[in-house]
Design an enzyme around this catalytic site. Sequence first.
Site, PDB file in Angstrom:
ATOM      1  N   VAL A   1       0.869  -0.814   0.421  1.00 42.96           N
ATOM      2  CA  VAL A   1      -0.371  -0.190   0.051  1.00 42.96           C
ATOM      3  C   VAL A   1       0.748   1.578   0.033  1.00 42.96           C
ATOM      4  O   VAL A   1       0.273   2.007  -0.208  1.00 42.96           O
ATOM      5  CB  VAL A   1      -1.502   0.010   1.200  1.00 42.96           C
ATOM      6  CG1 VAL A   1      -2.367  -0.814   1.243  1.00 42.96           C
ATOM      7  CG2 VAL A   1      -0.175  -0.206   2.587  1.00 42.96           C
ATOM      8  N   TYR A   2       2.445   1.651   0.395  1.00 45.06           N
ATOM      9  CA  TYR A   2       3.329   1.991   0.403  1.00 45.06           C
ATOM     10  C   TYR A   2       2.861   3.450  -0.616  1.00 45.06           C
ATOM     11  O   TYR A   2       3.541   2.503  -2.560  1.00 45.06           O
ATOM     12  CB  TYR A   2       3.779   1.821   0.925  1.00 45.06           C
ATOM     13  CG  TYR A   2       4.725   1.766   1.980  1.00 45.06           C
ATOM     14  CD1 TYR A   2       3.446   1.914   2.680  1.00 45.06           C
ATOM     15  CD2 TYR A   2       5.432   1.128   2.594  1.00 45.06           C
ATOM     16  CE1 TYR A   2       3.611   1.539   4.282  1.00 45.06           C
ATOM     17  CE2 TYR A   2       6.152   0.801   3.276  1.00 45.06           C
ATOM     18  CZ  TYR A   2       4.422   1.050   4.652  1.00 45.06           C
ATOM     19  OH  TYR A   2       5.354   0.767   5.834  1.00 45.06           O
ATOM     20  N   ALA A   3       2.793   4.159  -1.448  1.00 46.43           N
ATOM     21  CA  ALA A   3       1.954   4.159  -2.728  1.00 46.43           C
ATOM     22  C   ALA A   3       1.411   3.760  -3.579  1.00 46.43           C
ATOM     23  O   ALA A   3       1.373   3.523  -5.362  1.00 46.43           O
ATOM     24  CB  ALA A   3       3.647   5.629  -2.867  1.00 46.43           C
ATOM     25  N   PHE A   4       0.804   2.897  -3.584  1.00 44.93           N
ATOM     26  CA  PHE A   4      -0.048   1.832  -3.897  1.00 44.93           C
ATOM     27  C   PHE A   4       0.672   0.578  -4.780  1.00 44.93           C
ATOM     28  O   PHE A   4       0.847   0.987  -6.554  1.00 44.93           O
ATOM     29  CB  PHE A   4      -1.670   2.582  -4.934  1.00 44.93           C
ATOM     30  CG  PHE A   4      -2.681   2.653  -3.914  1.00 44.93           C
ATOM     31  CD1 PHE A   4      -3.268   2.263  -3.494  1.00 44.93           C
ATOM     32  CD2 PHE A   4      -2.679   5.066  -3.762  1.00 44.93           C
ATOM     33  CE1 PHE A   4      -4.087   2.710  -2.053  1.00 44.93           C
ATOM     34  CE2 PHE A   4      -3.892   5.093  -3.320  1.00 44.93           C
ATOM     35  CZ  PHE A   4      -4.479   4.313  -2.442  1.00 44.93           C
TER      36      PHE A   4
ATOM     37  N   LYS B   1       4.355  -6.083   2.879  1.00 47.45           N
ATOM     38  CA  LYS B   1       3.200  -6.263   2.998  1.00 47.45           C
ATOM     39  C   LYS B   1       2.344  -6.843   3.128  1.00 47.45           C
ATOM     40  O   LYS B   1       1.650  -6.007   1.578  1.00 47.45           O
ATOM     41  CB  LYS B   1       3.455  -4.973   4.856  1.00 47.45           C
ATOM     42  CG  LYS B   1       4.402  -4.714   5.536  1.00 47.45           C
ATOM     43  CD  LYS B   1       4.040  -3.785   6.299  1.00 47.45           C
ATOM     44  CE  LYS B   1       5.216  -3.086   7.013  1.00 47.45           C
ATOM     45  NZ  LYS B   1       6.098  -2.369   5.937  1.00 47.45           N
TER      46      LYS B   1
END
Length: 328
Positions: free
Chosen positions: A61-64, A89
């Site tokens: 999910v970091y910056a999708f 993750k």
Amino acid sequence: MEYARLGNTGMKVSRLCLGCMGFGSAEGWAHNSWALDEASSREIVKKALELGINFFDTANVYAFGVSEEILGRALKDFAKRDEVVIATKVFGKMNDKPNGGGLSRKAILSEIDNSLRRLGTDYVDLYQIHRWDYETSIEETMEALNDVVRAGKVRYIGASAMFAWQFQKALHTAEKHGWTRFVSMQNHLNLIYREEEREMLPLCHDQKIGVIPYSPLASGRLTRDWSAENTARSETDAIAKSKYDSTAEPDQRVVKRVAETAEKHGVSRTHVALAWLLQKQPVAAPIIGATKIKHLEEAVGAFSIKLTPEEVAFLEEPYAPHRIVGHQ
């Protein structure tokens, strides 16, 4: 650089892990308006490798997914795959569809393949559940994680940000069925926020789980006076704002003692805050977020000092209980 085995595994990781949440764009999990573009991110990764860091943590999910893409390309260009430890993750919402997130079998089996594609690798060294999924049984989650390990897509599995009873339930479920157990816990821990010392750290110590705490500098709050000029991150990071109260007097006293200890040793406050974590059991590797080269260089300097038991007690004494944050 110092290295340690991660928990009870034979895998050795640098005692500082580079967190890659700041790579990519202002979208995704943390909505980082302060995020780095790819060119700047690559320089951070390159410098980390030069300093001996072999452990890199990101998330889908970091910056999708852009963070994974940037990290994967950089490591391919600057390192040999077998010489680095890549952690990512799963859990966060990647889209608004019914199965766009969570820890169902469907989500895990889809997202590991997506992460591998973005990272440009055949396997992830450490695959972590980002949060506890209250809508999916832990049996379904642990069996799916066991399957991705057996498929060779993941070497080890870890967990992050949950209550100790939940983590124990997951460990018991894996043991009961003969499935792969978690080897690490990525939790919220620093001199300002020490609630994890009550149950999670003793559990991890007993079960030989490696702890890789995030936010070791309390999003920079341990590195400067409370009255100091705000940074772009401190002004816009909503997650960090929700975790720390700048008006809390006990927290302010902790920061002052970090400053006094740093002055005594002739080092930066970053050194003291990280040295405190590095001496704490069973911490394996604090996760540092770096948006500048100097952040990395300063962090590595933490190995130059060793705190005495008296200094540890001095730093810890002003602490006051905090409400639980980070599990949401």
